[in-house]
Design an enzyme around this catalytic site. Structure first.
Site, mmCIF file in Angstrom:
data_model
loop_
_atom_site.group_PDB
_atom_site.id
_atom_site.type_symbol
_atom_site.label_atom_id
_atom_site.label_comp_id
_atom_site.label_asym_id
_atom_site.label_seq_id
_atom_site.Cartn_x
_atom_site.Cartn_y
_atom_site.Cartn_z
ATOM 1 N N ARG A 114 -13.904 -52.901 -8.201
ATOM 2 C CA ARG A 114 -13.807 -51.888 -7.420
ATOM 3 C C ARG A 114 -12.581 -51.611 -8.197
ATOM 4 N NH1 ARG A 114 -9.462 -50.889 -3.477
ATOM 5 N NH2 ARG A 114 -10.090 -48.806 -2.819
ATOM 6 N N GLY A 115 -12.646 -50.377 -9.280
ATOM 7 C CA GLY A 115 -11.210 -49.579 -10.064
ATOM 8 C C GLY A 115 -10.194 -49.863 -9.220
ATOM 9 N N PRO A 116 -9.539 -49.281 -7.885
ATOM 10 C CA PRO A 116 -8.135 -49.917 -7.852
ATOM 11 C C PRO A 116 -6.995 -51.000 -7.905
ATOM 12 C CG PRO A 116 -9.349 -48.627 -6.782
ATOM 13 C CD PRO A 116 -10.715 -48.919 -7.362
ATOM 14 N N ASP A 117 -8.562 -52.334 -7.571
ATOM 15 C CA ASP A 117 -7.999 -53.633 -7.598
ATOM 16 C C ASP A 117 -7.562 -54.457 -9.096
ATOM 17 O OD1 ASP A 117 -8.045 -53.044 -4.822
ATOM 18 O OD2 ASP A 117 -10.076 -54.492 -4.523
ATOM 19 N N THR A 118 -8.487 -54.450 -10.287
ATOM 20 C CA THR A 118 -8.815 -54.533 -11.281
ATOM 21 C C THR A 118 -8.777 -54.297 -12.428
ATOM 22 O OG1 THR A 118 -10.684 -55.344 -11.398
ATOM 23 C CG2 THR A 118 -9.835 -56.700 -9.715
ATOM 24 N N ARG A 119 -8.637 -53.082 -12.392
ATOM 25 C CA ARG A 119 -9.629 -51.882 -13.415
ATOM 26 C C ARG A 119 -8.516 -52.096 -15.087
ATOM 27 N NH1 ARG A 119 -12.897 -48.184 -14.669
ATOM 28 N NH2 ARG A 119 -12.865 -47.809 -12.204
ATOM 29 N N GLY A 164 -16.537 -39.575 -1.639
ATOM 30 C CA GLY A 164 -17.401 -38.969 -1.585
ATOM 31 C C GLY A 164 -19.089 -38.090 -2.467
ATOM 32 N N GLU A 170 -24.078 -52.042 -5.709
ATOM 33 C CA GLU A 170 -24.456 -52.721 -6.532
ATOM 34 C C GLU A 170 -25.113 -54.686 -6.653
ATOM 35 O OE1 GLU A 170 -21.224 -50.084 -9.502
ATOM 36 O OE2 GLU A 170 -20.458 -52.177 -9.204
#
Length: 558
Positions: A29-34, A62, A96
């Protein structure tokens, strides 16, 4: 729809098209670990030469997940889901994951989970961390879909993964990259589907290796060509690699060390690059390679498989002494010459030898049936003939494969003829057994077989095709026959490959054309004989090809 993209530097072409393939698919999840853990892991993988699919843009609220994401999972060898506290809040991450677990069942995809700031119990839905997120998804996606995601989460949580607590990101990502590299190397080992009677041998060699012991061992698998030494060693290498920090498999050491295009120095370079994971290291000489191996390997627990060693110089360059390797290291060697290993008994704490054995009568029949009928046992109509023919092979896997592959789809009259021929040959003479398949070839197929045996093992098939087409040998049809009869194989690099026993067979056929005078044989592969023949003008019209050494490069002259 915004397209999710892979790293541009990690693309590779596969399947004969422009569709990329990947070693690793990262799910997060991008906001958590990107910009923290995932970024560090991404570059740790790239530094080891591992190709990675990673979402560099993300999917906005969306948007729908693109079909290329599922395709990327299909085209990856390993998937690494990074479970952060917000992972389950993303429906795309869950999709995924569902796809990954589906491919794990249907395609044996490797899934290696990382528990970033959650515990496996959270992922198993034993706490509210992910359970509450799934409840929210039910309103949008429905109970049935969410239930599938829940099952995927529970299933992946049962896989042993990594916990990021109490370890720095740099150290952990280095360990993960190493583990991925080992799994990729192991997965590249091709194991035949037709394995019979090998379990006991695997257990016996595994006992000799004794991976739990901290001593340093050299274990050799010895036996005649075609008895299954390489197959046995590959299976053991595949099963035990996970117990070692670094692994390397060097195939066809004898052929490679004698080849003009891939010398003993090149083998050293491959060994260094595989064990250290750094392809930028330069090795300019064999002596430099020895010093580098001793200096850089001495604290590493390694598993090294050297296939088809036939001279002490090869071991001297690649694995001469126990002091070169760290505690617990294992060197696994296959060879037809037991004396090669005996010279190193005083260099290792344990230098052990395993004698590969022929198959017993039942195993021989089962293996023969797999090649001749694609089943574990022959049909009743061919049972009696199968038993008689299988018995004549002497339990040698190569002879079983070659004769069984030749007889597939043939009528009983051909089988009867084959049996009669086999009865006239010495039972223990492998060459005579293989000669039966050679006699089944037409003239053009025989010429191509002899060319490969005498000159072209390890050469590119495309180059040989030009010559064979000029000779009107119809190479496409002939090679297809040789492939079907298991007399030759084509490697992934399009190189011609032939088993040593078959190569010896071909050369013995040419040698028998005239025992005394090389100039009266069709092919001369010995440089000294060819040079002498040319100097003294002793050649005859019989000679169609000579192998000459120009500045150390052996080239056939047709």
């Amino acid at each position: 729809m915004k397209r999710r993209s892979s790293s541009p530097e990690t693309r590779s072409t596969g399947h004969g098209s422009s569709r990329p393939e990947y070693d690793v698919f990262l799910s997060f999840r991008g906001p958590d670990t990107r910009f923290n853990f995932t970024d560090v892991l991404h570059y740790a993988l790239l530094d080891r030469g591992i190709s990675v699919f990673i979402d560099k843009q993300g999917i906005d609220v969306g948007e729908e997940i693109g079909p290329e994401i599922f395709q990327a999972i299909d085209d990856s060898k390993i998937c690494i889901p990074i479970f952060s506290r917000g992972y389950a809040s993303s429906s795309w991450c869950l999709r995924e994951l569902e796809k990954m677990m589906e491919c794990r069942k249907t395609k044996e995809l490797e899934v290696m989970p990382i528990f970033y700031d959650v515990q496996p119990s959270d992922v198993k839905l034993e706490t509210k961390v992910y359970r509450d997120a799934l409840t929210l998804h039910e309103k949008t996606h429905g109970v049935e879909i969410v239930q599938r995601w829940a099952e995927a989460l529970k299933e992946v949580a049962r896989i042993k993964g990594w916990d990021t607590k109490n370890i720095g990101h740099g150290e952990l990502t280095r360990l993960i990259a190493h583990k991925v590299l080992v799994k990729l190397k192991v997965s590249s080992v091709h194991l035949s589907d037709n394995l019979v009677g090998i379990d006991q041998a695997v257990d016996e060699v595994t006992d000799l290796l004794s991976v739990e012991s901290k001593d340093i061992r050299l274990v050799g698998i010895c036996g005649i060509g075609g008895i299954g030494k390489t197959t046995l060693a590959k299976l053991i290498y595949h099963e035990l690699s996970a117990n070692f920090e670094n692994c390397c498999l060097l195939s066809d050491v004898r052929q490679a060390s004698e080849s003009s295009s891939f010398s003993l120095l090149q083998l050293q370079r491959q060994l260094v690059h595989d064990i250290l994971g750094d392809k930028t290291i330069e090795v300019s000489s064999i002596d430099e390679g020895k010093n580098l191996i001793q200096r850089r390997f001495s604290r590493k627990k390694v598993l090294i498989f050297l296939d088809d060693v036939n001279h002490r110089s090869q071991l001297m360059a690649l694995a001469a002494k126990k002091e070169w390797f760290g505690l617990g290291s294992r060197i696994l060697v296959t060879t037809r010459d037991k004396s090669v290993l005996c010279e190193f008994e005083d260099q290792f704490e344990h230098c052990l030898i395993y004698e590969a054995k022929e198959l017993n009568n039942l195993e021989t029949l089962q293996l023969f049936s797999k090649h001749a009928f694609r089943s574990i046992s022959p049909p009743n109509a061919f049972l009696s003939l199968s038993k008689k023919i299988a018995a004549k092979t002497g339990g040698l896997p190569l002879a079983i494969e070659v004769i069984g592959s030749f007889l597939i789809g043939k009528k009983q009259a051909v089988w009867q003829s084959m049996l009669k021929k086999m009865e006239e040959c010495p039972h223990k003479d492998v060459k005579d057994k293989l000669m039966l398949s050679y006699e089944a070839l037409d003239h053009h197929q025989r010429q191509i077989f002899l060319d490969i045996a005498c000159f072209l093992v390890g050469e590119n098939k495309r180059d040989a095709d030009y010559m064979w087409n000029d000779c009107r040998y119809f190479p496409d049809e002939a090679i297809e026959v040789l492939l079907l009869m298991s007399l030759v194989k084509i490697t992934a690099e399009n190189q011609l490959w032939m088993h040593d026993q078959l190569k010896d067979l071909g050369r013995s056929i040419v040698y028998q054309e005239n025992y005394e005078d090389p100039g009266k044989r069709s092919r001369v592969w010995n440089h000294e004989e060819g040079l002498d023949m040319i100097k003294r003008k002793k050649g005859t019209e019989t000679v169609v090809a000579i192998c000459m050494n120009f500045a150390g490069l052996y080239q056939p002259l047709f």
